[in-house]
Design a protein around this motif. Sequence first.
Motif, PDB file in Angstrom:
ATOM      1  N   LYS A  41       0.843  -0.978   0.227  1.00  4.08           N
ATOM      2  CA  LYS A  41      -0.203  -0.046   0.204  1.00  4.08           C
ATOM      3  C   LYS A  41       0.918   1.381   0.282  1.00  4.08           C
ATOM      4  O   LYS A  41       0.401   2.409   0.462  1.00  4.08           O
ATOM      5  N   ALA A  42       2.266   1.043  -0.711  1.00  6.54           N
ATOM      6  CA  ALA A  42       3.308   2.592  -0.509  1.00  6.54           C
ATOM      7  C   ALA A  42       3.337   2.400  -2.152  1.00  6.54           C
ATOM      8  O   ALA A  42       3.579   1.870  -2.855  1.00  6.54           O
ATOM      9  N   PRO A  43       3.527   4.021  -2.066  1.00  7.89           N
ATOM     10  CA  PRO A  43       3.179   5.084  -2.960  1.00  7.89           C
ATOM     11  C   PRO A  43       4.979   4.246  -4.667  1.00  7.89           C
ATOM     12  O   PRO A  43       4.786   4.180  -5.477  1.00  7.89           O
ATOM     13  N   TYR A  44       5.788   4.033  -3.216  1.00  2.00           N
ATOM     14  CA  TYR A  44       6.254   3.066  -4.392  1.00  2.00           C
ATOM     15  C   TYR A  44       7.797   2.542  -3.354  1.00  2.00           C
ATOM     16  O   TYR A  44       7.153   2.106  -2.654  1.00  2.00           O
ATOM     17  N   ASN A  45       7.583   1.966  -4.361  1.00  3.07           N
ATOM     18  CA  ASN A  45       8.629   0.382  -4.165  1.00  3.07           C
ATOM     19  C   ASN A  45       9.360  -0.062  -4.749  1.00  3.07           C
ATOM     20  O   ASN A  45      10.252  -1.103  -4.111  1.00  3.07           O
ATOM     21  N   HIS A  46      10.685   0.794  -5.202  1.00  2.33           N
ATOM     22  CA  HIS A  46      12.505   1.257  -5.760  1.00  2.33           C
ATOM     23  C   HIS A  46      13.251   1.388  -5.012  1.00  2.33           C
ATOM     24  O   HIS A  46      12.457   2.943  -4.972  1.00  2.33           O
TER      25      HIS A  46
END
Length: 185
Positions: free
Chosen positions: A27-32
């Motif tokens: 549910k986080a906006p960024y994943n890298h």
Amino acid sequence: MNVNRYVYIMLSDTGTLFTNVIKKYTKAPYNHSSLSFDSELKEMYSFGRKNPKNPFNGGFVKEDIFTGTYSRYKDTTCVIYKLKVTEREIEKMKRVLDVFIKNDDKFLYNILGVIGISLKEPVEFSNSYFCSQFVAEVLSRSGIKLWGKLPALVTPDDFRKNEYFHLIYEGKLFDFEPIKRHLSK
């Protein structure tokens, strides 16, 4: 004289299938997460795709916005932070990074570590990292301890929520002014 120095952390979302699966769970906006030593992101490092066309071949990468994976995903969104560091900490980070650069073919992407985060159990293998684990590891080995947990449990969202990181940009990666300037040359 003590001059302020910074390192830069970019968190991104390319919109790929893999990132969308992770995003549904976190549910986080960024994943890298990526680490850079310059504000224009010319020299940026992470763990991710070695070949932009092959999501299954991962490991340590020097990321290139214009020719690497990002060049295939023009709608990538990102957030860029700066972290105040000392000259000595930068020297240490570059020494740690040098080990990765000189042995880049020996490092693998730690997919089990990504699963371990969801179980709140660190999964660590020598020479195997996922993106935020790598960035947290470089900082930690350089004496910069920002969380009370192992690098193998640090997520991209942990960077976003840490008070020591100062926001400098959020939006489309290719709208970031230094990148726009480079593209207009």
